[in-house]
Design a protein around this motif. Structure first.
Motif, PDB file in Angstrom:
ATOM      1  N   UNK A   3       0.853  -1.181   0.000  1.00 21.43           N
ATOM      2  CA  UNK A   3       0.000   0.000   0.000  1.00 21.43           C
ATOM      3  C   UNK A   3       0.893   1.236   0.000  1.00 21.43           C
ATOM      4  N   UNK A   4       0.697   2.135  -0.967  1.00 23.94           N
ATOM      5  CA  UNK A   4       1.446   3.383  -0.993  1.00 23.94           C
ATOM      6  C   UNK A   4       0.551   4.482  -0.430  1.00 23.94           C
ATOM      7  N   UNK A   5       0.938   5.014   0.728  1.00 24.82           N
ATOM      8  CA  UNK A   5       0.135   6.031   1.399  1.00 24.82           C
ATOM      9  C   UNK A   5       0.577   7.429   0.962  1.00 24.82           C
ATOM     10  N   UNK A   6      -0.392   8.209   0.489  1.00 18.45           N
ATOM     11  CA  UNK A   6      -0.166   9.589   0.059  1.00 18.45           C
ATOM     12  C   UNK A   6      -1.086  10.483   0.885  1.00 18.45           C
ATOM     13  N   UNK A   7      -0.587  11.616   1.416  1.00 16.63           N
ATOM     14  CA  UNK A   7      -1.447  12.500   2.215  1.00 16.63           C
ATOM     15  C   UNK A   7      -2.710  12.906   1.455  1.00 16.63           C
ATOM     16  N   UNK A   8      -3.822  12.940   2.177  1.00 18.76           N
ATOM     17  CA  UNK A   8      -5.091  13.299   1.543  1.00 18.76           C
ATOM     18  C   UNK A   8      -5.234  14.807   1.347  1.00 18.76           C
ATOM     19  N   UNK A   9      -4.422  15.593   2.065  1.00 19.50           N
ATOM     20  CA  UNK A   9      -4.532  17.054   1.952  1.00 19.50           C
ATOM     21  C   UNK A   9      -4.014  17.536   0.600  1.00 19.50           C
ATOM     22  N   UNK A  35       9.226   4.717  -7.464  1.00 19.34           N
ATOM     23  CA  UNK A  35       9.286   5.124  -8.864  1.00 19.34           C
ATOM     24  C   UNK A  35       8.352   6.310  -9.114  1.00 19.34           C
ATOM     25  N   UNK A  36       8.839   7.250  -9.922  1.00 13.23           N
ATOM     26  CA  UNK A  36       8.020   8.348 -10.441  1.00 13.23           C
ATOM     27  C   UNK A  36       7.865   8.078 -11.931  1.00 13.23           C
ATOM     28  N   UNK A  59       7.053  17.495  -9.544  1.00 15.98           N
ATOM     29  CA  UNK A  59       6.843  16.317  -8.706  1.00 15.98           C
ATOM     30  C   UNK A  59       5.483  15.670  -8.981  1.00 15.98           C
ATOM     31  N   UNK A  60       4.605  16.371  -9.679  1.00 16.96           N
ATOM     32  CA  UNK A  60       3.300  15.794 -10.016  1.00 16.96           C
ATOM     33  C   UNK A  60       3.495  14.569 -10.909  1.00 16.96           C
ATOM     34  N   UNK A  61       2.583  13.618 -10.800  1.00 22.59           N
ATOM     35  CA  UNK A  61       2.643  12.434 -11.645  1.00 22.59           C
ATOM     36  C   UNK A  61       2.264  11.181 -10.897  1.00 22.59           C
ATOM     37  N   UNK A  62       2.561  10.045 -11.499  1.00 23.69           N
ATOM     38  CA  UNK A  62       2.221   8.755 -10.913  1.00 23.69           C
ATOM     39  C   UNK A  62       3.428   8.164 -10.178  1.00 23.69           C
ATOM     40  N   UNK A  63       3.168   7.640  -8.986  1.00 20.61           N
ATOM     41  CA  UNK A  63       4.196   7.006  -8.166  1.00 20.61           C
ATOM     42  C   UNK A  63       3.775   5.572  -7.836  1.00 20.61           C
ATOM     43  N   UNK A  64       4.758   4.700  -7.761  1.00 24.75           N
ATOM     44  CA  UNK A  64       4.489   3.370  -7.234  1.00 24.75           C
ATOM     45  C   UNK A  64       5.736   2.877  -6.509  1.00 24.75           C
ATOM     46  N   UNK A  65       5.568   1.834  -5.719  1.00 25.17           N
ATOM     47  CA  UNK A  65       6.708   1.266  -4.995  1.00 25.17           C
ATOM     48  C   UNK A  65       6.761  -0.238  -5.231  1.00 25.17           C
ATOM     49  N   UNK A  66       7.963  -0.767  -5.050  1.00 24.86           N
ATOM     50  CA  UNK A  66       8.203  -2.202  -5.147  1.00 24.86           C
ATOM     51  C   UNK A  66       8.970  -2.644  -3.907  1.00 24.86           C
ATOM     52  N   UNK A  67       8.799  -3.862  -3.519  1.00 23.21           N
ATOM     53  CA  UNK A  67       9.548  -4.356  -2.370  1.00 23.21           C
ATOM     54  C   UNK A  67       9.241  -5.809  -2.062  1.00 23.21           C
ATOM     55  N   UNK A  68      10.026  -6.361  -1.138  1.00 27.94           N
ATOM     56  CA  UNK A  68       9.805  -7.721  -0.677  1.00 27.94           C
ATOM     57  C   UNK A  68       8.847  -7.689   0.509  1.00 27.94           C
ATOM     58  N   UNK A  69       7.775  -8.457   0.391  1.00 24.73           N
ATOM     59  CA  UNK A  69       6.710  -8.471   1.395  1.00 24.73           C
ATOM     60  C   UNK A  69       6.710  -9.812   2.126  1.00 24.73           C
ATOM     61  N   UNK A  70       6.747  -9.748   3.460  1.00 26.97           N
ATOM     62  CA  UNK A  70       6.716 -10.963   4.285  1.00 26.97           C
ATOM     63  C   UNK A  70       5.262 -11.394   4.474  1.00 26.97           C
ATOM     64  N   UNK A  71       4.893 -12.507   3.849  1.00 25.75           N
ATOM     65  CA  UNK A  71       3.498 -12.964   3.938  1.00 25.75           C
ATOM     66  C   UNK A  71       3.320 -14.055   4.993  1.00 25.75           C
ATOM     67  N   UNK A  72       4.328 -14.195   5.867  1.00 26.05           N
ATOM     68  CA  UNK A  72       4.205 -15.134   6.988  1.00 26.05           C
ATOM     69  C   UNK A  72       5.066 -16.366   6.821  1.00 26.05           C
ATOM     70  N   UNK A  80       3.259  -2.270  -6.458  1.00 25.53           N
ATOM     71  CA  UNK A  80       1.975  -1.602  -6.244  1.00 25.53           C
ATOM     72  C   UNK A  80       1.524  -0.887  -7.511  1.00 25.53           C
ATOM     73  N   UNK A  81       0.230  -0.905  -7.767  1.00 27.51           N
ATOM     74  CA  UNK A  81      -0.324  -0.106  -8.862  1.00 27.51           C
ATOM     75  C   UNK A  81      -0.067   1.371  -8.579  1.00 27.51           C
ATOM     76  N   UNK A  82       0.170   2.188  -9.630  1.00 29.57           N
ATOM     77  CA  UNK A  82       0.522   3.598  -9.394  1.00 29.57           C
ATOM     78  C   UNK A  82      -0.604   4.417  -8.780  1.00 29.57           C
ATOM     79  N   UNK A  83      -0.205   5.420  -8.005  1.00 28.07           N
ATOM     80  CA  UNK A  83      -1.149   6.401  -7.457  1.00 28.07           C
ATOM     81  C   UNK A  83      -0.731   7.786  -7.954  1.00 28.07           C
TER      82      UNK A  83
END
Length: 206
Positions: A3-9, A35-36, A59-72, A80-83
């Protein structure tokens, strides 16, 4: 999943914003890449945040992130899909959208984002100051000539409700293009000659 969290303001030029790449339900994440668009802008082996400061319009545009996720039971590589991130101008120079003819009158208006209060406005054609208005926010050009063509911008003090202070800002440039045809009102003829949509009510600004 990530989940990529972006401020709502609303995000304004000069602000600081932090994007956070987190695992769903606080799953552990490592080796995060931000990524931008298609361009990698940050890689954080142990962290999960990207700080953008000070914010600029590019800085405007689409951002997404990649990483290793521990699923247990194992680690999975996730993307992540871009926001969308949109950075707003504090100060905007508004111009009419109608064609501009020699002999016309045009008014440029300096406005704060979401009608924030603006004062100490200065108007520029290219790098040359053409007018300053301590209390007003408009520049009237009349009658228009071909040499009025060019890039215009304004500078002014915008009042920020967040910091409770006046901050100096500069608008993005806008281009005025004059057409070398005389305005209908400047042509000889009987009363009412040349009335058209160009000489009627003021047109809306952008």
């Amino acid at each position: 999943r990530l989940v990529l969290q972006v401020p709502a303001r609303p995000l304004l030029e000069g602000d600081t914003v932090t994007l956070r790449c987190q695992g769903w339900k606080n799953m552990s994440v490592t080796q995060v890449q931000f990524y931008h668009g298609d361009k990698e802008v940050s890689r954080s082996p142990s962290g999960t945040e990207l700080s953008l400061s000070p914010l600029q319009l590019n800085h405007s545009g689409q951002y997404h992130c990649r990483g290793w996720l521990n699923i247990g039971v194992s680690w999975q590589w996730q993307q992540l899909a871009p926001v969308n991130v949109t950075v707003h101008d504090w100060l905007v120079l508004q111009v009419p959208v109608r064609p501009l003819l020699e002999g016309d009158t045009v008014t440029l208006r300096s406005r704060g984002w979401r009608d924030m209060s603006v004062t100490q406005v200065r108007f520029y054609q290219g790098n040359e100051e053409v007018s300053r208005s301590p209390s007003g926010t408009e520049l009237s050009l009349s009658p228009l000539h071909l040499n009025h063509s060019g890039d215009y911008h304004c500078r002014g003090q915008v009042y920020s409700e967040v910091s409770r202070s006046w901050v100096q800002h500069k608008s993005a440039p806008v281009t005025l293009i004059m057409h070398g045809e005389p305005h209908p009102h400047s042509l000889p003829g009987p009363p009412g000659w040349g009335h058209s949509t160009l000489s009627g009510d003021p047109q809306p600004c952008l």
